[in-house]
Scaffold this motif. Structure first.
Motif, PDB file in Angstrom:
ATOM      1  N   GLU A  75      68.423 -85.178  48.925  1.00  0.00           N
ATOM      2  CA  GLU A  75      67.847 -86.516  49.066  1.00  0.00           C
ATOM      3  C   GLU A  75      67.249 -86.943  47.729  1.00  0.00           C
ATOM      4  O   GLU A  75      66.525 -86.179  47.096  1.00  0.00           O
ATOM      5  N   TYR A 109      65.133 -90.264  45.828  1.00  0.00           N
ATOM      6  CA  TYR A 109      64.394 -91.510  46.044  1.00  0.00           C
ATOM      7  C   TYR A 109      64.023 -92.119  44.699  1.00  0.00           C
ATOM      8  O   TYR A 109      63.592 -91.431  43.782  1.00  0.00           O
ATOM      9  N   ARG A 167      62.849 -85.878  44.906  1.00  0.00           N
ATOM     10  CA  ARG A 167      64.046 -85.224  45.448  1.00  0.00           C
ATOM     11  C   ARG A 167      63.630 -84.119  46.410  1.00  0.00           C
ATOM     12  O   ARG A 167      62.564 -83.522  46.266  1.00  0.00           O
ATOM     13  N   TYR A 208      59.360 -82.116  48.684  1.00  0.00           N
ATOM     14  CA  TYR A 208      59.651 -83.045  47.598  1.00  0.00           C
ATOM     15  C   TYR A 208      59.240 -82.500  46.236  1.00  0.00           C
ATOM     16  O   TYR A 208      58.179 -81.895  46.082  1.00  0.00           O
ATOM     17  N   ALA A 263      65.491 -94.494  49.234  1.00  0.00           N
ATOM     18  CA  ALA A 263      66.543 -93.478  49.239  1.00  0.00           C
ATOM     19  C   ALA A 263      67.772 -94.006  48.506  1.00  0.00           C
ATOM     20  O   ALA A 263      68.166 -95.154  48.673  1.00  0.00           O
ATOM     21  N   ASP A 323      71.428 -94.401  50.520  1.00  0.00           N
ATOM     22  CA  ASP A 323      70.610 -94.564  51.722  1.00  0.00           C
ATOM     23  C   ASP A 323      71.323 -93.972  52.933  1.00  0.00           C
ATOM     24  O   ASP A 323      71.744 -94.685  53.841  1.00  0.00           O
ATOM     25  N   PHE A 326      70.103 -90.657  54.293  1.00  0.00           N
ATOM     26  CA  PHE A 326      69.356 -89.453  54.646  1.00  0.00           C
ATOM     27  C   PHE A 326      68.585 -89.594  55.961  1.00  0.00           C
ATOM     28  O   PHE A 326      68.040 -88.616  56.463  1.00  0.00           O
ATOM     29  N   ARG A 348      65.839 -91.231  56.130  1.00  0.00           N
ATOM     30  CA  ARG A 348      64.482 -91.578  55.698  1.00  0.00           C
ATOM     31  C   ARG A 348      64.640 -92.653  54.633  1.00  0.00           C
ATOM     32  O   ARG A 348      64.997 -92.361  53.494  1.00  0.00           O
ATOM     33  N   HIS A 349      64.356 -93.906  55.003  1.00  0.00           N
ATOM     34  CA  HIS A 349      64.676 -95.020  54.123  1.00  0.00           C
ATOM     35  C   HIS A 349      63.687 -95.187  52.980  1.00  0.00           C
ATOM     36  O   HIS A 349      64.066 -95.612  51.894  1.00  0.00           O
ATOM     37  N   SER A 378      56.804 -90.495  54.700  1.00  0.00           N
ATOM     38  CA  SER A 378      58.128 -91.125  54.675  1.00  0.00           C
ATOM     39  C   SER A 378      58.329 -91.908  55.962  1.00  0.00           C
ATOM     40  O   SER A 378      57.630 -91.687  56.956  1.00  0.00           O
TER      41      SER A 378
END
Length: 336
Positions: A35, A37, A50, A58, A207, A210, A212, A214-215, A228
């Motif tokens: 992921e 962001y 990430r 993260y 994200a 987009d 994942f 989790r926006h 998140s």
């Protein structure tokens, strides 16, 4: 005529190119879904966040780079840190971009934010941009400068981030079945409301790509705490006054700091429904129905009807501010 690869892009273009090259390096060096962001507003602090898919583990990046036409051993990068809050999960990534080949040159340097003062030299502070630093390093493996122990091959950047979870071997499903245009509409509405409520301490990241589940991801620069959110919306109206949101089970990983937001916009009336539903993902996992590819959220727009989702209603005008409070609530509980 310019010789191919010999010209230097402007600083903004160069920064964008380098950040995207670093993104590519991470994707290619992690044997699973990663992921990523990207900040929606540049207030300093972070360039990327990430985590391995679904781990919520993260790692934050500040990416600093320079560009070279000729290969040389000595690398120097001057930079400012207007919003530096050292954090165990925040690293500075220093890279050199070779203009003729359009590639990052090995090695990179991954310096923990808590060690920045030990590796970099403070220089004259900028009046508007905060403390100014000079990073100097020798790319030779024989050098014993302050940055030497933080060298890492570009292809090993992801492996050097100390993630606590191994990549999943299961196939990852594609993006949400909701139309992209509708999803973007609800996400951008949330972005505007969050930035209006933000204090300047929060960094909101999107994200990219987009897919994942989790926006948006938000961090507090001061405390390092995060939350998140997955943003889902309904724009269809019917006589039953029921709305539904489908959460893709393959990318749904419950976590106390991850939330689900469901909102409704009446297309015919061109207005927002006055209530939204803000649900902690661990509660959503317990209350949602469906055992197939989707977890289902179904509720009524009739405010007089009470069901299991009623306790999670918040005024739509307060939804973004409620999410912002959730970031800081974690830090407040720990301080208490």
């Amino acid at each position: 005529m310019r010789q191919g690869g010999s010209w230097r892009p402007g600083d903004a273009q160069l920064g964008w190119i380098i950040e995207n090259r670093v993104d590519e390096a991470y994707i290619l060096s992690w044997p699973g879904q990663l992921e990523t962001y990207v900040p929606l507003h540049d207030t300093g602090g972070y360039d990327r966040a990430r985590a391995p898919l679904g781990s919520y583990d993260y790692r934050l990046d500040q990416i600093k780079g320079t560009a070279s036409i000729y290969l040389k051993n000595q690398v120097e990068i001057g930079f400012t840190t207007p919003a530096l809050h050292p954090n165990p999960n925040l690293d500075f990534t220093f890279v050199d971009f070779h203009l003729p080949t359009r590639e990052l040159i090995d090695p990179a340097w991954l310096v923990p934010s808590e060690k920045l003062a030990e590796v970099c030299t403070p220089t004259s502070p900028s009046l508007r941009r905060g403390p100014r630093w000079l990073f100097t390093a020798d790319r030779s493996g024989l050098a014993h400068d302050r940055a030497a122990k933080y060298q890492v091959a570009v292809r090993e950047l992801a492996a050097a981030r100390r993630w606590s979870i191994l990549p999943s071997k299961s196939a990852v499903a594609g993006v949400s079945a909701n139309p992209i245009e509708t999803g973007t509409f609800f996400e951008r509405h949330f972005d505007a409301a969050f930035l209006e409520a933000a204090s300047g301490d929060e960094v909101l990241l999107a994200a990219a790509p987009d897919n994942f589940g989790r926006h948006r991801l938000a961090f507090s620069k001061e405390s390092g705490q995060w939350a998140s959110i997955a943003i889902h919306g309904s724009a269809a109206s019917n006589s039953t006054q029921l709305i539904q949101a489908n959460i893709h089970a393959a990318t749904f990983f419950p976590n106390p700091r991850h939330y689900i937001l469901v909102q409704h916009y009446d297309r015919r009336r061109a207005e927002w429904y006055r209530w939204s539903w803000f649900i902690r993902s661990t509660d959503f996992a317990r209350l949602a129905t469906g055992k197939g590819a989707y977890l289902l959220f179904t509720t009524t727009l009739n405010p007089q009807r009470v069901n299991r989702w009623t306790p999670y209603r918040v005024p739509t005008t307060d939804a973004a501010a409620t999410f912002r409070s959730a970031i800081h609530a974690t830090a407040s509980r720990r301080a208490a």
